[in-house]
Design a protein around this motif. Structure first.
Motif, PDB file in Angstrom:
ATOM      1  N   SER A   1     -17.127 -16.092 -10.313  1.00  0.00           N
ATOM      2  CA  SER A   1     -18.071 -17.161  -9.949  1.00  0.00           C
ATOM      3  C   SER A   1     -17.548 -18.175  -9.449  1.00  0.00           C
ATOM      4  O   SER A   1     -18.174 -19.357  -8.858  1.00  0.00           O
ATOM      5  CB  SER A   1     -18.607 -17.398 -11.716  1.00  0.00           C
ATOM      6  N   CYS A   2     -16.076 -18.496  -9.557  1.00  0.00           N
ATOM      7  CA  CYS A   2     -15.565 -19.780  -9.088  1.00  0.00           C
ATOM      8  C   CYS A   2     -15.397 -19.642  -7.295  1.00  0.00           C
ATOM      9  O   CYS A   2     -15.288 -20.685  -6.677  1.00  0.00           O
ATOM     10  CB  CYS A   2     -14.075 -19.726  -9.694  1.00  0.00           C
ATOM     11  N   GLN A   3     -15.680 -18.491  -6.827  1.00  0.00           N
ATOM     12  CA  GLN A   3     -15.570 -18.414  -5.556  1.00  0.00           C
ATOM     13  C   GLN A   3     -17.039 -18.180  -4.739  1.00  0.00           C
ATOM     14  O   GLN A   3     -17.250 -17.920  -3.664  1.00  0.00           O
ATOM     15  CB  GLN A   3     -14.543 -17.207  -4.872  1.00  0.00           C
ATOM     16  N   ALA A   4     -18.095 -18.496  -5.709  1.00  0.00           N
ATOM     17  CA  ALA A   4     -19.642 -18.473  -5.219  1.00  0.00           C
ATOM     18  C   ALA A   4     -19.726 -19.647  -4.192  1.00  0.00           C
ATOM     19  O   ALA A   4     -18.899 -20.511  -4.000  1.00  0.00           O
ATOM     20  CB  ALA A   4     -20.493 -18.447  -6.448  1.00  0.00           C
ATOM     21  N   THR A   5     -20.897 -19.829  -3.769  1.00  0.00           N
ATOM     22  CA  THR A   5     -21.017 -20.843  -2.788  1.00  0.00           C
ATOM     23  C   THR A   5     -21.043 -22.260  -3.736  1.00  0.00           C
ATOM     24  O   THR A   5     -21.086 -22.107  -4.857  1.00  0.00           O
ATOM     25  CB  THR A   5     -22.729 -20.856  -2.363  1.00  0.00           C
TER      26      THR A   5
ATOM     27  N   CYS B   1     -16.764 -23.526 -17.315  1.00  0.00           N
ATOM     28  CA  CYS B   1     -15.399 -22.541 -17.202  1.00  0.00           C
ATOM     29  C   CYS B   1     -14.862 -22.486 -18.611  1.00  0.00           C
ATOM     30  O   CYS B   1     -14.534 -21.405 -18.845  1.00  0.00           O
ATOM     31  CB  CYS B   1     -14.338 -23.134 -15.982  1.00  0.00           C
ATOM     32  N   LEU B   2     -14.849 -23.687 -19.062  1.00  0.00           N
ATOM     33  CA  LEU B   2     -14.079 -23.643 -20.480  1.00  0.00           C
ATOM     34  C   LEU B   2     -15.002 -23.004 -21.375  1.00  0.00           C
ATOM     35  O   LEU B   2     -14.143 -22.362 -22.176  1.00  0.00           O
ATOM     36  CB  LEU B   2     -13.846 -25.289 -20.610  1.00  0.00           C
ATOM     37  N   GLN B   3     -15.974 -23.016 -21.247  1.00  0.00           N
ATOM     38  CA  GLN B   3     -16.761 -22.352 -22.631  1.00  0.00           C
ATOM     39  C   GLN B   3     -16.625 -20.804 -22.306  1.00  0.00           C
ATOM     40  O   GLN B   3     -16.722 -19.915 -23.126  1.00  0.00           O
ATOM     41  CB  GLN B   3     -18.249 -22.584 -22.390  1.00  0.00           C
ATOM     42  N   LEU B   4     -16.564 -20.343 -20.830  1.00  0.00           N
ATOM     43  CA  LEU B   4     -16.288 -19.114 -20.836  1.00  0.00           C
ATOM     44  C   LEU B   4     -14.948 -18.508 -21.170  1.00  0.00           C
ATOM     45  O   LEU B   4     -14.943 -17.514 -21.844  1.00  0.00           O
ATOM     46  CB  LEU B   4     -16.604 -18.656 -19.298  1.00  0.00           C
ATOM     47  N   ILE B   5     -14.199 -19.307 -20.985  1.00  0.00           N
ATOM     48  CA  ILE B   5     -12.759 -19.112 -21.412  1.00  0.00           C
ATOM     49  C   ILE B   5     -12.531 -18.760 -22.972  1.00  0.00           C
ATOM     50  O   ILE B   5     -11.845 -17.982 -23.627  1.00  0.00           O
ATOM     51  CB  ILE B   5     -11.681 -19.833 -20.892  1.00  0.00           C
ATOM     52  N   LYS B   6     -13.289 -19.694 -23.601  1.00  0.00           N
ATOM     53  CA  LYS B   6     -13.224 -19.845 -25.161  1.00  0.00           C
ATOM     54  C   LYS B   6     -13.900 -18.595 -25.513  1.00  0.00           C
ATOM     55  O   LYS B   6     -13.622 -18.205 -26.794  1.00  0.00           O
ATOM     56  CB  LYS B   6     -13.960 -21.127 -25.444  1.00  0.00           C
ATOM     57  N   SER B   7     -14.920 -18.086 -24.838  1.00  0.00           N
ATOM     58  CA  SER B   7     -15.755 -16.787 -25.356  1.00  0.00           C
ATOM     59  C   SER B   7     -14.646 -15.426 -25.272  1.00  0.00           C
ATOM     60  O   SER B   7     -15.187 -14.725 -25.965  1.00  0.00           O
ATOM     61  CB  SER B   7     -16.862 -16.754 -24.659  1.00  0.00           C
ATOM     62  N   TRP B   8     -13.454 -15.623 -24.658  1.00  0.00           N
ATOM     63  CA  TRP B   8     -12.745 -14.332 -24.362  1.00  0.00           C
ATOM     64  C   TRP B   8     -12.076 -13.937 -25.809  1.00  0.00           C
ATOM     65  O   TRP B   8     -11.758 -14.655 -26.491  1.00  0.00           O
ATOM     66  CB  TRP B   8     -11.381 -14.783 -23.382  1.00  0.00           C
ATOM     67  N   PRO B   9     -11.859 -12.755 -25.947  1.00  0.00           N
ATOM     68  CA  PRO B   9     -11.623 -12.171 -27.115  1.00  0.00           C
ATOM     69  C   PRO B   9     -10.367 -12.042 -27.499  1.00  0.00           C
ATOM     70  O   PRO B   9      -9.580 -11.245 -27.845  1.00  0.00           O
ATOM     71  CB  PRO B   9     -12.107 -10.559 -27.040  1.00  0.00           C
TER      72      PRO B   9
END
Length: 107
Positions: A70-74, A84-92
């Motif tokens: 997602s970080c290399q998308a347009t 990004c922070l929310q995604l990282i916080k969701s990691w198990p």
């Protein structure tokens, strides 16, 4: 290339840093070793990016793949720093306890 830095540029760089952290390899280093620098330059002229090469199946690698992609998308489609922070916080992974000097991550 040739445009002013923006928060979107920072997100791109963050994705590359996350890739390095998860894999221990520099992004695109395998392509540079194979002598494909000219191909990379041609992709850059067309504002295209080669795909990152993933290896390993650790939980960290698996979690980082979605983030890095997602970080290399347009630039207009990249997530915000907050997303990004929310995604990282969701990691198990086990969460860091406030006041605890160490952080346990089970891979």
């Amino acid at each position: 290339l040739g445009s002013r830095p923006s928060p979107s540029s920072d997100i791109f760089a963050f994705g590359r840093l996350a890739y390095f952290t998860a894999t221990g390899r520099e992004p695109l280093s395998d392509l540079l070793r194979e002598g494909l620098q000219q191909e990379l330059e041609e992709l850059a002229k067309r504002d295209e990016l080669p795909s990152l090469t993933w290896s390993g199946t650790s939980r960290l690698v698996t979690c980082c793949q979605d983030l890095c992609n997602s970080c290399q998308a347009t630039p207009q489609s990249r997530p915000s720093a907050q997303e990004c922070l929310q995604l990282i916080k969701s990691w198990p992974f086990e969460k860091h306890q406030k006041g605890n000097a160490s952080m346990k991550v089970t891979l």
